[in-house]
Scaffold this motif. Structure first.
Motif, mmCIF file in Angstrom:
data_model
loop_
_atom_site.group_PDB
_atom_site.id
_atom_site.type_symbol
_atom_site.label_atom_id
_atom_site.label_comp_id
_atom_site.label_asym_id
_atom_site.label_seq_id
_atom_site.Cartn_x
_atom_site.Cartn_y
_atom_site.Cartn_z
ATOM 1 N N ARG A 144 0.813 -1.222 0.000
ATOM 2 C CA ARG A 144 0.000 0.000 0.000
ATOM 3 C C ARG A 144 0.844 1.268 0.000
ATOM 4 O O ARG A 144 0.323 2.361 -0.228
ATOM 5 N N GLU A 145 2.121 1.138 0.253
ATOM 6 C CA GLU A 145 2.962 2.314 0.463
ATOM 7 C C GLU A 145 3.252 3.093 -0.814
ATOM 8 O O GLU A 145 3.689 4.237 -0.746
ATOM 9 N N TRP A 146 3.061 2.490 -1.980
ATOM 10 C CA TRP A 146 3.311 3.235 -3.210
ATOM 11 C C TRP A 146 2.263 2.895 -4.260
ATOM 12 O O TRP A 146 1.652 1.834 -4.235
ATOM 13 N N HIS A 147 2.069 3.833 -5.195
ATOM 14 C CA HIS A 147 1.071 3.678 -6.250
ATOM 15 C C HIS A 147 1.658 3.915 -7.635
ATOM 16 O O HIS A 147 1.005 3.642 -8.636
ATOM 17 N N SER A 148 2.877 4.416 -7.703
ATOM 18 C CA SER A 148 3.496 4.709 -8.986
ATOM 19 C C SER A 148 3.837 3.428 -9.739
ATOM 20 O O SER A 148 4.454 2.510 -9.182
ATOM 21 N N SER A 149 3.462 3.362 -11.015
ATOM 22 C CA SER A 149 3.789 2.203 -11.846
ATOM 23 C C SER A 149 5.282 2.146 -12.171
ATOM 24 O O SER A 149 5.766 1.130 -12.662
ATOM 25 N N GLU A 150 5.999 3.230 -11.897
ATOM 26 C CA GLU A 150 7.437 3.250 -12.150
ATOM 27 C C GLU A 150 8.216 2.459 -11.102
ATOM 28 O O GLU A 150 9.392 2.142 -11.308
ATOM 29 N N ILE A 151 7.585 2.163 -9.976
ATOM 30 C CA ILE A 151 8.232 1.379 -8.932
ATOM 31 C C ILE A 151 7.713 -0.045 -9.027
ATOM 32 O O ILE A 151 6.516 -0.299 -8.902
ATOM 33 N N ALA A 152 8.617 -0.976 -9.242
ATOM 34 C CA ALA A 152 8.218 -2.371 -9.489
ATOM 35 C C ALA A 152 8.058 -3.180 -8.215
ATOM 36 O O ALA A 152 7.253 -4.106 -8.156
ATOM 37 N N GLU A 153 8.833 -2.868 -7.194
ATOM 38 C CA GLU A 153 8.810 -3.659 -5.967
ATOM 39 C C GLU A 153 9.233 -2.800 -4.785
ATOM 40 O O GLU A 153 9.843 -1.734 -4.946
ATOM 41 N N GLY A 154 8.921 -3.303 -3.584
ATOM 42 C CA GLY A 154 9.350 -2.667 -2.351
ATOM 43 C C GLY A 154 10.198 -3.624 -1.549
ATOM 44 O O GLY A 154 9.877 -4.814 -1.449
ATOM 45 N N LEU A 155 11.297 -3.121 -0.978
ATOM 46 C CA LEU A 155 12.196 -3.949 -0.188
ATOM 47 C C LEU A 155 11.824 -3.837 1.286
ATOM 48 O O LEU A 155 11.599 -2.749 1.804
ATOM 49 N N LEU A 156 11.783 -4.984 1.957
ATOM 50 C CA LEU A 156 11.358 -5.054 3.350
ATOM 51 C C LEU A 156 12.508 -5.478 4.254
ATOM 52 O O LEU A 156 13.193 -6.474 3.981
ATOM 53 N N GLY A 157 12.694 -4.725 5.324
ATOM 54 C CA GLY A 157 13.604 -5.131 6.373
ATOM 55 C C GLY A 157 12.820 -5.620 7.572
ATOM 56 O O GLY A 157 11.588 -5.512 7.622
ATOM 57 N N ASP A 158 13.522 -6.185 8.554
ATOM 58 C CA ASP A 158 12.847 -6.626 9.769
ATOM 59 C C ASP A 158 12.978 -5.557 10.849
ATOM 60 O O ASP A 158 13.472 -4.452 10.597
ATOM 61 N N THR A 159 12.523 -5.868 12.054
ATOM 62 C CA THR A 159 12.554 -4.887 13.136
ATOM 63 C C THR A 159 13.965 -4.604 13.632
ATOM 64 O O THR A 159 14.163 -3.698 14.444
ATOM 65 N N HIS A 160 14.951 -5.352 13.152
ATOM 66 C CA HIS A 160 16.358 -5.071 13.433
ATOM 67 C C HIS A 160 17.025 -4.388 12.251
ATOM 68 O O HIS A 160 18.251 -4.282 12.199
ATOM 69 N N ASP A 161 16.205 -3.965 11.286
ATOM 70 C CA ASP A 161 16.677 -3.232 10.104
ATOM 71 C C ASP A 161 17.610 -4.066 9.227
ATOM 72 O O ASP A 161 18.509 -3.542 8.568
ATOM 73 N N GLN A 162 17.354 -5.390 9.187
ATOM 74 C CA GLN A 162 18.088 -6.287 8.292
ATOM 75 C C GLN A 162 17.213 -6.601 7.081
ATOM 76 O O GLN A 162 16.015 -6.849 7.212
ATOM 77 N N LEU A 163 17.800 -6.596 5.893
ATOM 78 C CA LEU A 163 17.070 -6.909 4.675
ATOM 79 C C LEU A 163 16.504 -8.322 4.741
ATOM 80 O O LEU A 163 17.190 -9.261 5.141
ATOM 81 N N VAL A 164 15.225 -8.479 4.329
ATOM 82 C CA VAL A 164 14.572 -9.785 4.347
ATOM 83 C C VAL A 164 14.117 -10.211 2.962
ATOM 84 O O VAL A 164 14.500 -11.273 2.467
ATOM 85 N N GLU A 165 13.293 -9.400 2.308
ATOM 86 C CA GLU A 165 12.685 -9.793 1.033
ATOM 87 C C GLU A 165 12.057 -8.577 0.379
ATOM 88 O O GLU A 165 12.100 -7.469 0.914
ATOM 89 N N ALA A 166 11.457 -8.785 -0.797
ATOM 90 C CA ALA A 166 10.594 -7.783 -1.405
ATOM 91 C C ALA A 166 9.148 -8.180 -1.103
ATOM 92 O O ALA A 166 8.898 -9.235 -0.512
ATOM 93 N N THR A 167 8.187 -7.362 -1.496
ATOM 94 C CA THR A 167 6.809 -7.643 -1.102
ATOM 95 C C THR A 167 6.303 -8.966 -1.673
ATOM 96 O O THR A 167 5.527 -9.665 -1.027
ATOM 97 N N SER A 168 6.755 -9.337 -2.884
ATOM 98 C CA SER A 168 6.313 -10.608 -3.464
ATOM 99 C C SER A 168 7.439 -11.354 -4.162
ATOM 100 O O SER A 168 7.189 -12.249 -4.957
ATOM 101 N N MET A 169 8.677 -11.001 -3.846
ATOM 102 C CA MET A 169 9.827 -11.625 -4.479
ATOM 103 C C MET A 169 10.944 -11.760 -3.457
ATOM 104 O O MET A 169 10.932 -11.101 -2.411
#
Length: 266
Positions: A144-169
């Motif tokens: 929900r955080e973005w609506h622009s078609s120019e952005i393909a994915e969002g990167l997610l970190g955990d509560t320790h600010d470590q990279l985990v995954e993208a929203t669906s990849m």
């Protein structure tokens, strides 16, 4: 094949009590099928849901193909029954199946994509880490955080600010010439393409702080349906550019992954 009506008391609908798989079908045959079966089985056993029989699972893809490429979605819920969160004494799992024609986003293979850092942070729950369970509300909120078609994915970190995954990849990066992907022992979904690449020695697990993303040599997002999208731009939560990457003439990582999926290099 379409999804049947789901009863009001289905536990997957009520509580997200189940697992699912999204499988690429090529000429009617499932790609990376052993990895999907292994993850489905692992997820069912983690949740204490009886695993559907092999015959029922195989029947999901043995109809005549509708198109050269399709996506098969399998949903396994615990079924109905139980009072509140209490489990039914003898659960009768419900298997739901749908398959639809699919066309990959080839342009994103060729030209790369822009991704953003998400505000949402994933919580730790090791009991659910790695499996593809039905409760994906964190991913929904992140998307929900973005609506622009120019952005393909969002990167997610955990509560320790470590990279985990993208929203669906899943996420992959290159550092000092080696390819890595985040460890998923506390949260996140272990993708089947990711599992295959790790098994073949193409990728290694590591940890990476979200703040280190702009220092990477290369960055990709990928899954077993869409294939590999090279990341050419990273933006922050205000859409300010943090880093740009140029495309390589030959992307060896993408080629290795696409061989596993049967995608011809474009």
């Amino acid at each position: 094949m379409t999804l049947p009506q789901v009863p009001f008391d289905d536990r997957g609908l009520a509580y997200g009590d189940g697992v699912f798989e999204t499988v690429l079908l090529r000429q009617g045959k499932p790609v990376l099928w052993p990895y999907h079966l292994a993850r489905l089985t692992r997820g069912c056993r983690r949740l204490g849901i009886p695993v559907p029989g092999q015959q029922a699972l195989d029947a999901a893809w043995q109809e005549k193909p509708q198109a050269p490429l399709e996506v098969l979605k399998l949903i396994v819920t615990r079924g109905s029954g139980g009072r509140g969160y209490a489990l039914p004494d003898a659960p009768l799992p419900r298997l739901l199946i749908r398959r639809t024609p699919f066309v990959p986003a080839v342009k994103r293979w060729q030209e790369g994509v822009t991704v953003r850092q998400c505000r949402l942070q994933l919580g730790h729950q090791p009991l659910l880490a790695g499996i593809k369970h039905l409760n994906r509300l964190e991913n929904v909120l992140a998307r929900r955080e973005w609506h622009s078609s120019e952005i393909a994915e969002g990167l997610l970190g955990d509560t320790h600010d470590q990279l985990v995954e993208a929203t669906s990849m899943n996420v992959f990066w290159q550092q000092q010439g080696h390819i890595y992907t985040p460890r998923l022992d506390k949260c996140g979904v272990a993708g089947t393409l990711r599992d295959a690449l790790i098994e073949k020695g193409e990728v290694h697990e590591a940890t990476l702080p979200m703040t280190a993303l702009p220092t990477l040599e290369r960055l990709w997002v990928a899954n077993s349906v869409q294939g590999v999208w090279p990341v050419t731009a990273l933006v922050d939560q205000a859409n300010a550019r943090l880093k740009s990457w140029s495309l390589e003439a030959v992307d060896d990582f993408q080629l290795a992954a696409h061989r596993l999926l049967g995608y011809v290099a474009q």
